[in-house]
Write an enzyme that holds these catalytic residues in place. Structure first.
Site, mmCIF file in Angstrom:
data_model
loop_
_atom_site.group_PDB
_atom_site.id
_atom_site.type_symbol
_atom_site.label_atom_id
_atom_site.label_comp_id
_atom_site.label_asym_id
_atom_site.label_seq_id
_atom_site.Cartn_x
_atom_site.Cartn_y
_atom_site.Cartn_z
ATOM 1 N N HIS A 161 62.741 -57.506 38.791
ATOM 2 C CA HIS A 161 62.503 -57.322 39.998
ATOM 3 C C HIS A 161 61.901 -56.318 40.761
ATOM 4 C CE1 HIS A 161 64.054 -58.842 44.280
ATOM 5 N NE2 HIS A 161 62.912 -59.684 44.101
ATOM 6 N N LYS A 163 59.911 -52.854 41.833
ATOM 7 C CA LYS A 163 58.496 -52.601 42.544
ATOM 8 C C LYS A 163 58.194 -51.039 42.569
ATOM 9 C CE LYS A 163 59.748 -56.820 44.346
ATOM 10 N NZ LYS A 163 61.056 -57.383 44.700
ATOM 11 N N ASP A 168 49.968 -40.033 39.198
ATOM 12 C CA ASP A 168 49.942 -38.748 38.496
ATOM 13 C C ASP A 168 51.144 -38.194 38.538
ATOM 14 O OD1 ASP A 168 47.034 -38.546 38.417
ATOM 15 O OD2 ASP A 168 46.612 -37.725 39.912
ATOM 16 N N HIS A 395 61.967 -59.734 54.290
ATOM 17 C CA HIS A 395 62.028 -59.479 52.898
ATOM 18 C C HIS A 395 62.637 -58.113 52.455
ATOM 19 C CE1 HIS A 395 60.423 -59.170 48.779
ATOM 20 N NE2 HIS A 395 60.524 -60.516 48.830
ATOM 21 N N LYS A 397 64.767 -54.857 52.071
ATOM 22 C CA LYS A 397 66.268 -54.865 51.421
ATOM 23 C C LYS A 397 67.117 -53.401 51.680
ATOM 24 C CE LYS A 397 63.721 -57.331 48.343
ATOM 25 N NZ LYS A 397 63.794 -58.431 48.812
ATOM 26 N N ASP A 402 77.064 -45.152 58.003
ATOM 27 C CA ASP A 402 77.571 -44.331 59.104
ATOM 28 C C ASP A 402 76.425 -43.350 59.689
ATOM 29 O OD1 ASP A 402 80.395 -45.019 58.491
ATOM 30 O OD2 ASP A 402 80.698 -43.493 56.953
#
Length: 499
Positions: A161, A163, A168, A395, A397, A402
């Site tokens: 999952h 991404k 470079d 979508h 996450k 704090d």
């Protein structure tokens, strides 16, 4: 029947990895003379131990930033994604990778095989001497791939999952977005409200090393060992810009000020300490040790629990009984716990919503504040919030602790992310970024999400603020009789571990 099943299983076996080529990420010192190295390394050297982080909340800016990095690369591009669509943005980005290879850039493309369906195109790219394509946990039977869930369920149920796009070894984009029109504002259909970060500095060598271990893992198969060529001649790779829809999207990108401002130094990053957390790729085979899992690393990095606030955003939120206990204990200690997930009308996975819905009342009784993003909601004032300017489904996450530290990555708060899929994320010590999440709960989220509460009788009520009015719904928005029955049935089935 037994003989047929045996033949089927043998036919679904994966090939040997013996003789697979080896390659490694270049060290930053080896790319110091590239355009990205000359622009970014002096800034990083002036801030030892820190990383530059630039949030990418707007969908089109997030795509433009990817294209910018690919076009700027001179030596290497390491690219890792769960889903890569064969659509406008997917084809445009494949074009950009192909053009980079023509310039002599080494391109390593690692894709989860569950999230791609363009074998001929990827095989054609792989034939370029500067491009290598690998598939993570591939399906040996290509049509239908779903057959792999019947023959090798344990492995096929575990997906990569992660991404990330690394240019470079100097700059990278990491976060929640896959590659597809719904993530980059190139469609009139579903648009995901999401969050990535563009990163440079101290975290880059660690991120490159993480890509290397996935690239060399026992789950990463060269595509030419999985996909058989169709015919004798290599399939041509069509140019995405020939599509009129792509031309219109590119024109919209050209009209955006993001790239010009970024190149002119108008988007200065936040420099902060960043801890990278990532699952051991052996999790894809069910072989990772507990201490090598992202969830364990999170506990180590976040050794001190929240004392004032926890603001959590997860599109697929399945807290489980253990999670409810954790949130309840935090709330009992006086920590303000606020959670944003998708409303039923906005989710694209009803089964996951069933895993969340069963715990709503327990969370609310414990003092946790629940918000559910409305479909097609617009932030207050129409401006770009921390999760973009608009979206028909959440979508992103992320969570903030704090108002001081923030997590951005690919991990949902659900059993699948914890136990089955591999995940990647950054924990960023930045009050500026953490407070942006907190401010979103204060300002943007009330205007774009339902607040879920308990009424006097203990039932659920969804409060909606729209056009200066407050509306109360005693029936779940987006529900129908059939859908309610279906979700109710799913909520009692023993499938929580799959969600």
């Amino acid at each position: 029947m037994i003989a047929l099943l045996s033949a089927l299983l043998q036919g679904c076996a994966l090939p040997s990895l013996e003789g697979r080529s080896e390659s490694h990420a270049l060290k930053r010192a080896e790319t110091a003379d590239t355009a990205l190295g000359r622009a970014l390394m002096p800034q990083a050297q002036a801030r030892p131990g820190l990383s530059g982080i630039l949030p990418l909340a707007d969908a089109r800016d997030a795509f433009a930033a990817r294209v910018l990095l690919v076009r700027a690369a001179e030596r290497t591009l390491d690219v890792q994604y769960y889903i890569w669509r064969e659509d406008i943005t997917g084809n445009l980005l494949l074009d950009a990778l192909s053009e980079a290879a023509e310039r002599g850039v080494r391109v390593r493309l690692l894709l989860d095989d569950n999230g791609v369906s363009m074998d001929a195109k990827l095989l054609a790219l792989d034939r370029h001497p500067a491009i290598e394509v690998r598939l993570f946990n591939p399906f040996s039977v290509r049509r239908p791939k779903a057959l792999g869930y019947l023959t090798h369920f344990s492995r096929a149920n575990r997906r990569m999952h992660n991404k990330a796009l690394i240019a470079d070894g100097q700059a990278a984009i990491m976060g929640g977005r896959n590659v597809g029109d719904e993530y980059f504002g190139a469609t009139d259909g579903v648009l995901f409200a999401d969050l990535d970060v563009l990163a440079t500095g101290a975290v880059l060598p660690e991120l490159s090393a993480d890509f290397d271990r996935y690239w060399a893992s026992a789950s990463a198969y060269p595509i030419d060992r999985i996909v058989a060529p169709e015919g004798t001649a290599p399939a041509p790779v069509p140019h995405a810009e020939d599509d009129p829809r792509a031309a219109r999207y590119l024109q919209a990108l050209r009209e955006s000020r993001f790239v010009a401002d970024l190149l002119a130094g108008g988007h200065l990053p936040q420099w902060a300490r960043v801890d990278m957390v990532s699952d051991d790729p052996r999790k894809g085979l069910g072989l990772a040790e507990k201490e090598d899992l992202l969830t364990h690393q999170l506990q180590q990095v976040l050794a001190r629990p929240p004392v004032a606030s926890l603001d959590l955003v997860s599109p697929y939120f399945v807290p489980t009984a253990a999670g409810v206990d954790v949130f309840s204990r935090l709330a009992a200690r006086g920590v303000r716990v606020r959670i944003l997930t998708n409303a039923l009308e906005a989710t694209d996975v009803s089964a996951v919503h069933s895993g969340y819905a069963r715990y709503r009342k327990d969370l609310l009784r414990a003092g946790v504040e629940l918000h559910e993003m409305r479909r097609g909601a617009q932030p207050q004032g129409g401006g770009a919030g921390v999760f973009g300017s608009s979206g028909s489904s959440l979508h992103a996450k992320t969570f903030a602790i704090d108002g001081q530290r923030v997590f951005v990555g690919s991990m949902n708060f659900d059993p699948r992310s914890a136990h089955l899929n591999t995940e990647l994320g950054f924990i960023i010590d930045s009050p500026v970024l953490a407070q942006a999440v907190t401010q979103a709960f204060d300002r943007d989220i009330p205007a774009s999400a339902y607040e879920v509460k308990l009424d006097e009788g203990g039932g659920l009520v969804w409060t909606e603020r729209r056009d200066g009015q407050t509306l109360r719904h005693k029936r779940e928005p987006g529900s129908t009789l059939v859908r309610s029955v279906w979700i109710g049935l799913l909520s009692v089935l023993p499938i929580e571990w799959l969600l």
